[in-house]
Structures are given as C-alpha cells and as structure tokens.
Motif scaffolding. Sequence first.
Motif, short mmCIF file in Angstrom:
data_model
loop_
_atom_site.label_atom_id
_atom_site.label_comp_id
_atom_site.label_asym_id
_atom_site.label_seq_id
_atom_site.Cartn_x
_atom_site.Cartn_y
_atom_site.Cartn_z
N UNK A 144 44.36 41.10 38.56
CA UNK A 144 45.13 39.91 38.92
C UNK A 144 44.30 38.66 39.08
N UNK A 145 43.12 38.62 38.46
CA UNK A 145 42.24 37.45 38.56
C UNK A 145 42.09 36.79 37.20
N UNK A 146 41.67 35.51 37.19
CA UNK A 146 41.41 34.84 35.90
C UNK A 146 40.23 35.50 35.18
N UNK A 147 40.29 35.53 33.88
CA UNK A 147 39.18 36.05 33.09
C UNK A 147 37.97 35.12 33.21
N UNK A 148 36.78 35.70 33.22
CA UNK A 148 35.55 34.90 33.19
C UNK A 148 34.64 35.31 32.04
N UNK A 149 35.11 36.23 31.20
CA UNK A 149 34.38 36.65 30.01
C UNK A 149 35.30 36.45 28.81
#
Length: 469
Positions: A144-149
């Motif tokens: 449930x978090x934004x992607x960072x990759x």
Amino acid sequence: MPAPALVWFRRDLRDHDHAALGAAIASGAPVHCAFVFDTDILDALPERRDRRLEFILGSLRELDAALRQRGGGLLVRHGRAVDEIPALARQLGVGAVFANRDYEPAAKQRDTTVERRLAEQGIRFHACRDQAIFDCDTLLTGAGRPYTVFTPYRNAWLKRLTAADHAPIDCRGRLAPSPENALPGLAELGFLPTNLGELGIQPGMSGARALWDEFRTSRLARYGQLRDFPAVKGVSYLSVHLRFGTLSIRELVTAALAEGADSWLNELIWRDFYFMILDRFPHAVDGAFKPEYDAIRWDDWPAGLAAWQQGRTGYPLVDAAMRQLNHSGWMHNRLRMVAASFLCKDLGVDWRLGEKYFADHLNDFDLSANNGGWQWASSSGCDAQPYFRIFNPVTQSEKFDPQGRFIRRYLPELARVPDKYIHAPWRMGHLEQEAIGTVIGRDYPAPIVDHAAAREKTLARYAVVRKTG
C-alpha cells in the motif's frame, strides 16, 4: 441553464484531448477559458530573456485562435494566479473552475489556495488528471505504499493499463463568447526576445503536430536503436511540447502501444514515475530522496562549476553538451546523464547546483524529471545508479559519438583534431597540436581534472553513505 464554468489553462496549451476542458464541456455549462501569466513564476525567473516564455506566448496565440473558432477565446490575466483566478471566477459568475492537476509542491500549494478562495465564494474547484496516465495513489505496492523502484512501477503500470486510460477525451462543443483580449507581448511582460525563432522551434499545437507526425512516421519504430547517439536524428524533440501540453500524452501512449515501441513507451512511463515521486515525496525538491546522501560534503569550487557551465572543462563531450544547452536550451538525454555525472562525480560539485543550472536554461524544464535525473546521476535518488557507477567521459564519447560529429558541431576549435584524438585531444603530441593549430591549454582547455583521480576522490566522498548504511 447552469452557472458558467471556467477552464484554467496552465501547462496544457491545446484545445483537444484535454481533461479539464472535456469535463467542463460535459457539465453542460457555458465554458469560459483563461490563462494567467503568473507573477509568482515570472518574477522568479533569473533572466529577462527566456525561451520558455516566448514558446508559451506563441502557443497561446494558436490556442486563442482555436478557441475563437469555437465561439470562445482566451481570457488572459497578468498577476498572481491565486488572486486572478478567484477574481475572474467571481466576475464571470461561474459555478466551477476546472484545471488539470499539477504535481509540483509550489503548484499544489497554489491550487490549494485557489480552491479555498473559490470555496469562500461558493465556487467548486475540479482538478483533473491530464498530464499523466496514472497519478496520485493509483498505483501502489502490495504494502500500500508508492513505488520507489522503476521496474516494478512499470510492470504495475502496464498491468493496470486499459484502452480507456489512454483514449482521447472528447472536447467538442461551442464555448461561451469571450471579448477580444489581445495577448501581451514580451515587452509588456517585462522580457526581451530570444533566439527561439532562429532555432526553428515552432510553438503551439501545430509545432507539436509537425514534430510528432515526422517522428512517428520516420523514427518511432527505431527509437531504441537511435536514441543514445547525439549526432544522429534519433529522438523525438517533443519534450518542450510535452512540458507545455501542446499535445496529449494519451495520443503518444496509444501510438507507442500500436507500434510496439517499447523503448519509447518506457520513456513515457518514466515521466509518470517521476511525477508520482515528486507528488508523493516532496522532500526530494530540496534534499536527497535518500536522506543519508545529504551527509555528503561537496566541494565549494566556483571555478569548476563555471567551467562546466561554459563548456570549458577540457572534456569534449561534456563541453559540447553544455554548449548545446547554452545555445539552444536543449540537451540530448544521453548527454544530460554524462554532464550531470561529470559535475557530481568528476568535479565533486553539489548536484543541486547543476539541477538549478538546467532548470534555468532548459526549454523543457520540468521539475519532476530534472530533479529525478540529477538525483539519479548523483546516486541520491530513487532507483538511482549506484554511487560507484561513474561515467567515464572519454569512453562515453567514444561509444556514443564515435566519429566526433556532435563534438565538432559545438566545439569548432576541435574541427581539425583527428578522429583518434577527438575524445581526448590532450593525448596528441605538442608538434601535432601545433601542426593542426589546436594547442591544448591555448586553443582548447586542458582537462580540468584527471578522471581516474577524480573517481577515487568520489569513492572516498561517498564513503559516508556506506558508513551510514
């Protein structure tokens, strides 16, 4: 008859496939259109010559003409947008203001202020998704978090995509009559002419259409093979049009999918990714996306920074890239990476100073992509190259400009240097330099740093990140 609606154009200067305009027309209300020369933006520009403003003016003339053909026109204001839009909405008696969503922290704050002031008048504010295919929290990880990759983000983007996500938005329909409202000239805005016309840059929807048609029919299918070579006409040159929205991202995605142009589509997905990063992680605007990288101590080297800015480092590919930027307001993407890596990892200068220089000079400056690109090069960003990956400016030159065609275009003082020395002209013997009339240190600078020594210094500089980790 419902109360009129107002469409506030910003970085979306077209009258077709436009989310805010389509939503306003679909509401059934009479639709007015407006643009504000926002003094909060204009007053912060570092120079009184700015190609971007000239591009915007040319695009607005075309947009106004297109809107007038549909019975409307563009209402133009010059002032603080947070004041001008609520005042215009009150003057027109509108019930709603429609605008396309922006992801920059300052723009989001502006829109929040406008929305509040409109609400005080009983006027609704609608922010529409337009410049991205997916935005906000549409794509999240399993946690449930934004992607960072990027790669998992791209996979989720492709999995989620349906035809409806990139279908054109219907903007047909007549508009509310608009009084004649002459656009201001550069002088009225307090600016001076640039070389935009001499560069052959055609603003507006027609300029975008000409470039897009030519790229789509001649190079889109080969983009992956051509994109890294600055001396070759391989890229689209559409970045300034995407920046100011004179064509629609949905049309480009549709064509990329139809052509199977995966490399081109990847670039469009990167654009969405960087919008999302800026939107969800605004701390990256002023500091490292990875906070531990703020512990790095950069060199205070004004002369080194100036040599880089002026294209006088002694490394031909870097210098040619910087001179291209200074002359035209554009730089090939491969060279943006090389030039950024050189400033951070060869000269040891803070990436934020390079980011600012690009921001001041790029016609296509977009905070999300510029910040993302610079943090990628300095290894401080999301999904960035590792700190020990340091571009060698000579081998990059040999690989991507093998005959030195791009170098010679922007460094005429190296025109007579033989191909075998064009990437590192200091390797020529002195007699050979004298014979061709290009003496290193006299006619062209000697290298400002030794790359091998600079690499070792950079690895030591980044040791603080290893220790923190």
